[in-house]
Design a protein around this motif. Structure first.
Motif, PDB file in Angstrom:
ATOM      1  N   VAL A  20      -0.918   1.118  -4.018  1.00  0.00           N
ATOM      2  CA  VAL A  20      -1.743   1.323  -2.825  1.00  0.00           C
ATOM      3  C   VAL A  20      -1.120   0.497  -1.710  1.00  0.00           C
ATOM      4  O   VAL A  20      -0.924  -0.710  -1.866  1.00  0.00           O
ATOM      5  N   PHE A  21      -0.777   1.169  -0.618  1.00  0.00           N
ATOM      6  CA  PHE A  21      -0.009   0.523   0.441  1.00  0.00           C
ATOM      7  C   PHE A  21      -0.901  -0.027   1.545  1.00  0.00           C
ATOM      8  O   PHE A  21      -2.007   0.456   1.778  1.00  0.00           O
ATOM      9  N   GLN A  22      -0.349  -0.984   2.275  1.00  0.00           N
ATOM     10  CA  GLN A  22      -1.053  -1.522   3.442  1.00  0.00           C
ATOM     11  C   GLN A  22      -1.345  -0.412   4.465  1.00  0.00           C
ATOM     12  O   GLN A  22      -2.426  -0.334   5.015  1.00  0.00           O
ATOM     13  N   ASN A  65      -0.052   5.386   3.745  1.00  0.00           N
ATOM     14  CA  ASN A  65       1.013   6.342   3.420  1.00  0.00           C
ATOM     15  C   ASN A  65       0.500   7.637   2.817  1.00  0.00           C
ATOM     16  O   ASN A  65       1.115   8.194   1.917  1.00  0.00           O
ATOM     17  N   LEU A  66      -0.630   8.118   3.348  1.00  0.00           N
ATOM     18  CA  LEU A  66      -1.101   9.437   2.924  1.00  0.00           C
ATOM     19  C   LEU A  66      -0.205  10.488   3.552  1.00  0.00           C
ATOM     20  O   LEU A  66       0.373  10.258   4.618  1.00  0.00           O
ATOM     21  N   PHE A  67      -0.101  11.645   2.900  1.00  0.00           N
ATOM     22  CA  PHE A  67       0.726  12.732   3.442  1.00  0.00           C
ATOM     23  C   PHE A  67      -0.004  13.320   4.648  1.00  0.00           C
ATOM     24  O   PHE A  67      -1.072  13.914   4.512  1.00  0.00           O
ATOM     25  N   VAL A  96      -8.921   7.335   0.122  1.00  0.00           N
ATOM     26  CA  VAL A  96      -8.200   8.526  -0.353  1.00  0.00           C
ATOM     27  C   VAL A  96      -6.951   8.084  -1.112  1.00  0.00           C
ATOM     28  O   VAL A  96      -6.627   8.609  -2.179  1.00  0.00           O
ATOM     29  N   ALA A  97      -6.256   7.070  -0.564  1.00  0.00           N
ATOM     30  CA  ALA A  97      -5.026   6.588  -1.205  1.00  0.00           C
ATOM     31  C   ALA A  97      -5.315   6.034  -2.596  1.00  0.00           C
ATOM     32  O   ALA A  97      -4.551   6.248  -3.541  1.00  0.00           O
ATOM     33  N   ILE A  98      -6.448   5.348  -2.733  1.00  0.00           N
ATOM     34  CA  ILE A  98      -6.822   4.819  -4.055  1.00  0.00           C
ATOM     35  C   ILE A  98      -7.112   5.985  -5.010  1.00  0.00           C
ATOM     36  O   ILE A  98      -6.666   5.993  -6.155  1.00  0.00           O
TER      37      ILE A  98
END
Lengths: 215, 256
Positions: free
Chosen positions: B95-97, B100-102, B158-160
């Protein structure tokens, strides 16, 4: 008077050269852009060299070199083919820049996000990167394609029977120069204006970020 | 070497990384037990992010070994092939800071894409799973929105969900709340707390001291590319012996 049948015939040849050169330049531009994006300095130099040569020689000189200077078999024998290849080479340098700029516009985070969920390179390119990069590429590629269309006029020099060729010949046999060239000018505008509008529309979409969203 | 039951979920030994002449990581080792939650704290430039990125090979360590559930996945001197990097990333979530979702995909597609392409699940299977996960992180009503239409806190959730969809054995978090407005952080921390309570193995680079106290079992304090101290979170975050750590923790907690 410039015969409408000749205008249509000339337009058909103009469009053949335009589309042909677009295809040739796309085929050439993809490897050129890839070379210029690699980490290998030698490969980058090759890509840059291609762009310098392709764009550093005037299009008219390219056409003459290919048609009269080189022996490229059928390409050097048929004016339309020589024009397609020559203009394709010139446009490949610009299109290469479009492709490179499009790929560069996609933040690294997008590729990292894809990598983090184990997408392979192919899926990352086609499912994640290109959907964002293509609108950016198209915006500038469309603008370059207008220049390319206008450059097809040069093909008349080597005898390709496109729009300018017919207008010039009509003038030679007594047609009014102003009226003849004004007429084909309008025909060019019928293409350059819509493509220009599409280019600007794409460009504002990209800038507004409806296509490419930051992070 | 394989010893699935006793082996740590993730074991890193002597991870080293330099960028040019600059040594970022000077040999970091850690064993993360199954279900354990480790918070990584330390000043900026200490190598926290680089370290966590080395754990799923977004950065390739110059040296060191990495084991996942007892299986060696990286011997940096041998440089594992790409196939193995991808198989590692299927098992270690990130999981990025900056989320980085598409950006051209909806929330649902973001969560579904890799399930189909990397795990080979069908469209139906992946959609069902994605919907279930997005509901779980409180985004039932936002599934068809694109990242640009979501707040930072929503994007991070969402990223999680995207990471959870891969059924990872370990999840790495790289400052997951640093790019989010303070009032939106709570919802992300809540999801992370639930994950921790559910027994997920987690490594988290974070500046959220209160959260780390609650959710982390152990704390790793990094400074200048080395582990300065490693111990139970209660001890390190409430009563650090080391003066430098004390000052750091006090500054983050707003204590003067």
């Amino acid at each position: 008077m410039l015969d409408p049948a000749y205008i249509l015939e000339g337009l058909w040849i103009t469009i053949q050269i335009w589309f042909g050169a677009l295809i040739v330049s796309t085929v050439l531009a993809i490897p050129v852009a890839m070379l210029r994006r690699t980490k290998n300095p030698g490969a980058r130099f090759l890509g840059a060299l291609w762009a310098w040569i392709a764009r550093g020689i005037p299009p008219i000189a390219w056409l003459i070199i290919i048609f009269f200077g080189l022996s490229l078999g059928i390409i050097s024998a048929v004016p339309v083919l020589a024009a397609i290849v020559g203009l394709g080479i010139v446009n490949s340098a610009y299109l290469g820049d479009s492709i490179r700029a499009g790929l560069d516009s996609v933040p690294d985070g997008q590729r990292e996000g894809a990598a983090s969920v184990a997408l392979n390179r192919w899926d990352t390119l086609f499912r994640v990167v290109l959907p964002q990069a293509v609108p950016v590429m198209l915006a500038s590629a469309a603008a370059y394609s207008i220049t390319l269309l206008k450059n097809t006029a040069i093909a008349s020099i080597i005898g390709a029977n496109e729009l300018v060729f017919y207008a010039y010949n009509a003038v030679q046999v007594g047609a009014d120069p102003l009226l003849s060239f004004f007429t084909i000018g309008l025909v060019y505008l019928a293409f350059t204006v819509p493509v220009g509008i599409i280019a600007r529309w794409l460009d504002t979409r990209v800038r507004r970020g409806t296509v490419k969203v930051a992070h | 070497m394989t010893n699935p039951d006793g082996a740590p979920a993730l074991s890193a030994k002597n991870i080293c990384k330099s960028f040019g002449d600059k040594k970022i990581l000077r040999g970091i080792s850690v064993d993360v037990a199954k279900g354990e939650h480790i918070a990584i704290i330390g000043p900026s430039g200490s190598g926290k992010s680089t370290f966590i990125r080395c754990l799923n090979l977004l950065e390739m360590p110059d040296n060191g070994t990495l084991r996942l559930d007892g299986q060696q996945v990286l011997d940096a001197e041998l440089k594992t092939p790409t196939r193995s990097v991808r198989s590692l990333r299927k098992r270690v979530g990130m999981v990025f800071q900056s989320f980085n979702l598409f950006s051209t995909h909806t929330a649902l597609e973001n969560v579904s894409l890799a399930q189909r392409l990397a795990l080979g699940r069908t469209r139906d299977e992946s959609s069902t799973r994605s919907e279930e996960l997005l509901k779980r992180v409180g985004l039932k009503d936002h599934m068809d929105k694109r990242p640009g239409q979501l707040s930072g806190g929503q994007q991070q959730r969402v990223a999680i969900a995207r990471t959870l969809a891969m059924d990872p054995e370990v999840i790495l978090f790289d400052e997951p709340t640093s790019a989010i407005d303070p009032e939106m952080r709570v919802e992300v921390l809540k999801v992370m707390t639930e994950l921790a309570e559910g027994g997920m193995t987690m490594m988290m680079v974070t500046h959220e001291i209160e959260f780390a106290k609650q959710a982390a079992d152990r704390v790793m304090f990094l400074a200048d590319g080395e582990v300065m101290e490693m111990g139970p979170s209660g001890q390190i975050l409430t009563d650090p012996e080391n003066e430098r750590i004390r000052r750091f923790v006090n500054a983050l907690s707003g204590v003067i």
